[in-house]
Design a protein around this motif. Structure first.
Motif, PDB file in Angstrom:
ATOM      1  N   GLY A 194       1.506   8.693  -1.858  1.00 50.10           N
ATOM      2  CA  GLY A 194       1.712   9.916  -2.636  1.00 50.10           C
ATOM      3  C   GLY A 194       3.160  10.266  -2.933  1.00 50.10           C
ATOM      4  O   GLY A 194       3.423  11.115  -3.787  1.00 50.10           O
ATOM      5  N   SER A 195       4.123   9.605  -2.272  1.00 54.34           N
ATOM      6  CA  SER A 195       5.524   9.991  -2.449  1.00 54.34           C
ATOM      7  C   SER A 195       6.026   9.672  -3.858  1.00 54.34           C
ATOM      8  O   SER A 195       6.789  10.450  -4.448  1.00 54.34           O
ATOM      9  N   THR A 196       5.595   8.543  -4.426  1.00 53.11           N
ATOM     10  CA  THR A 196       6.043   8.172  -5.775  1.00 53.11           C
ATOM     11  C   THR A 196       5.474   9.121  -6.816  1.00 53.11           C
ATOM     12  O   THR A 196       6.205   9.644  -7.670  1.00 53.11           O
ATOM     13  N   LEU A 197       4.175   9.374  -6.747  1.00 56.07           N
ATOM     14  CA  LEU A 197       3.552  10.299  -7.693  1.00 56.07           C
ATOM     15  C   LEU A 197       4.134  11.696  -7.534  1.00 56.07           C
ATOM     16  O   LEU A 197       4.389  12.397  -8.524  1.00 56.07           O
ATOM     17  N   GLY A 198       4.362  12.110  -6.290  1.00 57.35           N
ATOM     18  CA  GLY A 198       4.969  13.423  -6.054  1.00 57.35           C
ATOM     19  C   GLY A 198       6.356  13.521  -6.674  1.00 57.35           C
ATOM     20  O   GLY A 198       6.731  14.559  -7.240  1.00 57.35           O
ATOM     21  N   PHE A 199       7.125  12.425  -6.586  1.00 53.35           N
ATOM     22  CA  PHE A 199       8.457  12.391  -7.207  1.00 53.35           C
ATOM     23  C   PHE A 199       8.355  12.549  -8.719  1.00 53.35           C
ATOM     24  O   PHE A 199       9.111  13.297  -9.343  1.00 53.35           O
ATOM     25  N   TYR A 200       7.398  11.849  -9.332  1.00 52.19           N
ATOM     26  CA  TYR A 200       7.207  11.959 -10.782  1.00 52.19           C
ATOM     27  C   TYR A 200       6.838  13.393 -11.189  1.00 52.19           C
ATOM     28  O   TYR A 200       7.354  13.932 -12.161  1.00 52.19           O
ATOM     29  N   LEU A 201       5.931  13.986 -10.430  1.00 47.18           N
ATOM     30  CA  LEU A 201       5.450  15.325 -10.781  1.00 47.18           C
ATOM     31  C   LEU A 201       6.527  16.389 -10.646  1.00 47.18           C
ATOM     32  O   LEU A 201       6.560  17.360 -11.403  1.00 47.18           O
ATOM     33  N   LYS A 202       7.421  16.208  -9.693  1.00 41.00           N
ATOM     34  CA  LYS A 202       8.461  17.217  -9.440  1.00 41.00           C
ATOM     35  C   LYS A 202       9.754  16.961 -10.209  1.00 41.00           C
ATOM     36  O   LYS A 202      10.676  17.763 -10.128  1.00 41.00           O
ATOM     37  N   GLU A 203       9.827  15.849 -10.948  1.00 39.28           N
ATOM     38  CA  GLU A 203      11.048  15.501 -11.669  1.00 39.28           C
ATOM     39  C   GLU A 203      11.309  16.522 -12.784  1.00 39.28           C
ATOM     40  O   GLU A 203      10.431  16.847 -13.560  1.00 39.28           O
ATOM     41  N   ARG A 204      12.529  17.053 -12.863  1.00 42.63           N
ATOM     42  CA  ARG A 204      12.813  18.154 -13.788  1.00 42.63           C
ATOM     43  C   ARG A 204      14.142  17.989 -14.534  1.00 42.63           C
ATOM     44  O   ARG A 204      14.743  18.974 -14.944  1.00 42.63           O
ATOM     45  N   VAL A 229      -2.105  12.181  -2.371  1.00 50.63           N
ATOM     46  CA  VAL A 229      -2.565  10.877  -1.877  1.00 50.63           C
ATOM     47  C   VAL A 229      -3.865  10.472  -2.575  1.00 50.63           C
ATOM     48  O   VAL A 229      -4.030   9.317  -2.990  1.00 50.63           O
ATOM     49  N   ALA A 230      -4.785  11.431  -2.708  1.00 46.22           N
ATOM     50  CA  ALA A 230      -6.071  11.152  -3.362  1.00 46.22           C
ATOM     51  C   ALA A 230      -5.859  10.704  -4.809  1.00 46.22           C
ATOM     52  O   ALA A 230      -6.488   9.742  -5.275  1.00 46.22           O
ATOM     53  N   LEU A 231      -4.956  11.386  -5.518  1.00 43.93           N
ATOM     54  CA  LEU A 231      -4.677  11.023  -6.906  1.00 43.93           C
ATOM     55  C   LEU A 231      -3.965   9.678  -7.005  1.00 43.93           C
ATOM     56  O   LEU A 231      -4.207   8.903  -7.933  1.00 43.93           O
ATOM     57  N   SER A 232      -3.089   9.399  -6.052  1.00 44.18           N
ATOM     58  CA  SER A 232      -2.388   8.107  -6.049  1.00 44.18           C
ATOM     59  C   SER A 232      -3.366   6.959  -5.835  1.00 44.18           C
ATOM     60  O   SER A 232      -3.337   5.952  -6.549  1.00 44.18           O
ATOM     61  N   ILE A 233      -4.245   7.120  -4.843  1.00 40.25           N
ATOM     62  CA  ILE A 233      -5.257   6.085  -4.574  1.00 40.25           C
ATOM     63  C   ILE A 233      -6.212   5.962  -5.759  1.00 40.25           C
ATOM     64  O   ILE A 233      -6.542   4.857  -6.202  1.00 40.25           O
ATOM     65  N   MET A 252       0.808  -1.225   0.000  1.00 37.36           N
ATOM     66  CA  MET A 252       0.000   0.000   0.000  1.00 37.36           C
ATOM     67  C   MET A 252       0.837   1.270   0.000  1.00 37.36           C
ATOM     68  O   MET A 252       0.307   2.367  -0.130  1.00 37.36           O
ATOM     69  N   SER A 253       2.161   1.135   0.113  1.00 39.67           N
ATOM     70  CA  SER A 253       2.991   2.336   0.256  1.00 39.67           C
ATOM     71  C   SER A 253       3.016   3.192  -1.006  1.00 39.67           C
ATOM     72  O   SER A 253       3.319   4.387  -0.934  1.00 39.67           O
ATOM     73  N   TRP A 254       2.699   2.596  -2.188  1.00 40.00           N
ATOM     74  CA  TRP A 254       2.667   3.418  -3.404  1.00 40.00           C
ATOM     75  C   TRP A 254       1.622   4.515  -3.276  1.00 40.00           C
ATOM     76  O   TRP A 254       1.770   5.593  -3.820  1.00 40.00           O
TER      77      TRP A 254
END
Length: 344
Positions: free
Chosen positions: A198-208, A267-271, A193-195
């Motif tokens: 929100g940390s993984t999605l947040g990493f993707y969104l902030k990747e530059r 978190v909401a978007l990840s779920i 459940m750790s995916w």
């Protein structure tokens, strides 16, 4: 009123052949995309000496297919152009679809072998292969037109309107399995459940990394201390990589940054993304749920495209043409017909 009824009737007749329309559009789009990938591979410096890792598909091919020289480039480029247009127009359509599917597996397999991981192509390549085999994918084609004239001379009539449902269902199954397996993969390889924290999605969104020189290359991170039996599909102890956010517009980057830094939203978007993918088989319940899911998939990919610059254009095209548009036209047709009868 009569003209409106006839137009909707004609439109319903065409829409009743979604696999044929999909064949035309997807063949052109994938032909262009595989040609771009071929050009990118052959533009690499010293690509003949490049260490090529073989995928499951390229490992089945003779070594001559993996010698990346100018003769091979010319041959493959010619085959891509001929097969894409032949498949789209339906000239020896099924044969050209098979050739195009083979070229997709081959060229994208070589690309993956040199480190270009692109899951944009996984679903559409399989769909092209399926379209070469299933009924209903050639009803709007030059091949079918020639068959029609031939059978007409023999006083035989081809059944244009109806198609066995299993053809469309097979393509729908490829779509459902692709999304469902993506959801399962997030749970399986995201430590349960750790995916969804929100940390993984947040990493993707902030990747530059694309903003910096050479930023189009992804950084692959491994850990040599990982035990051999804990490694996954590689010898390096793969633990992380920069997924690649290709969106460079500041306003959209700011929106992505805001979402990534808002714990509730991310978190909401990840779920939501995991639930969306795991619910993929609702496309088989009925037309209503199928349409809701496929339209949601298009919105899903448009959102990813806006925030990360990753279009998933091929996925959106497939979902668009698999929507049961006749589900909506039936109501319009019945309404116009009823009004026509009431008006005499």
């Amino acid at each position: 009123m009569k003209i409106g009824i006839k137009l909707i009737g004609l439109l319903r007749l065409v829409i009743a052949q979604p696999l044929s329309i999909l064949r035309f559009s997807l063949s052109i789009l994938m032909g262009k995309y595989v040609l771009e990938r071929l050009n990118a591979i052959f533009q690499l410096e010293n690509n003949i000496q490049y260490a090529l890792s073989k995928t499951w598909f390229t490992s089945l091919l003779p070594d001559a297919f993996l010698v990346l020289d100018s003769n091979l480039y010319t041959t493959v480029k010619f085959l891509i152009i001929v097969s894409a247009f032949g498949a789209a127009l339906g000239i020896l359509g099924r044969l050209n679809l098979l050739v195009l599917a083979f070229l997709c597996f081959y060229v994208f397999g070589v690309g993956e072998g040199i480190g270009v991981f692109d899951h944009h192509t996984s679903l559409p390549s399989q769909v092209i292969f399926a379209l070469a085999l299933v009924p209903g994918s050639m009803k709007l084609s030059i091949d079918y037109l020639l068959m029609h004239f031939y059978n007409k001379r023999k006083n035989r009539v081809l059944d244009f309107a109806s198609n066995p449902k299993w053809g469309l269902n097979l393509v729908l199954a490829l779509v459902a399995i692709t999304y469902f397996s993506a959801g399962v993969s997030k749970l399986r390889y995201g430590h349960g459940m750790s995916w969804m924290d929100g940390s993984t999605l947040g990493f993707y969104l902030k990747e530059r990394t694309i903003k910096y020189e050479g930023g189009e290359s992804q950084l692959i991170i491994g850990d040599s201390k990982i035990k051999e039996n804990e490694k996954w599909k590689d010898e390096f102890g793969f633990i992380a990589h920069t997924y690649g956010n290709f969106q460079t517009k500041k306003k959209l980057n700011d929106i992505a940054e805001y979402i990534a830094n808002n714990k509730f939203l991310v978190v909401a978007l990840s779920i939501g993304s995991v639930l969306f993918e795991l619910l993929a088989f609702v496309v088989f319940i009925n037309s209503k749920y199928r349409n809701i899911y496929l339209i949601s998939a298009i919105v899903f990919h448009l959102s990813i495209g806006s925030l990360m610059g990753i279009s998933f254009r091929q996925y959106r095209l497939i979902c668009f043409f698999l929507i049961d548009w006749d589900y909506y036209l039936r109501f319009t047709f019945k309404k116009l017909k009823m009004q026509h009868l009431l008006n005499g």
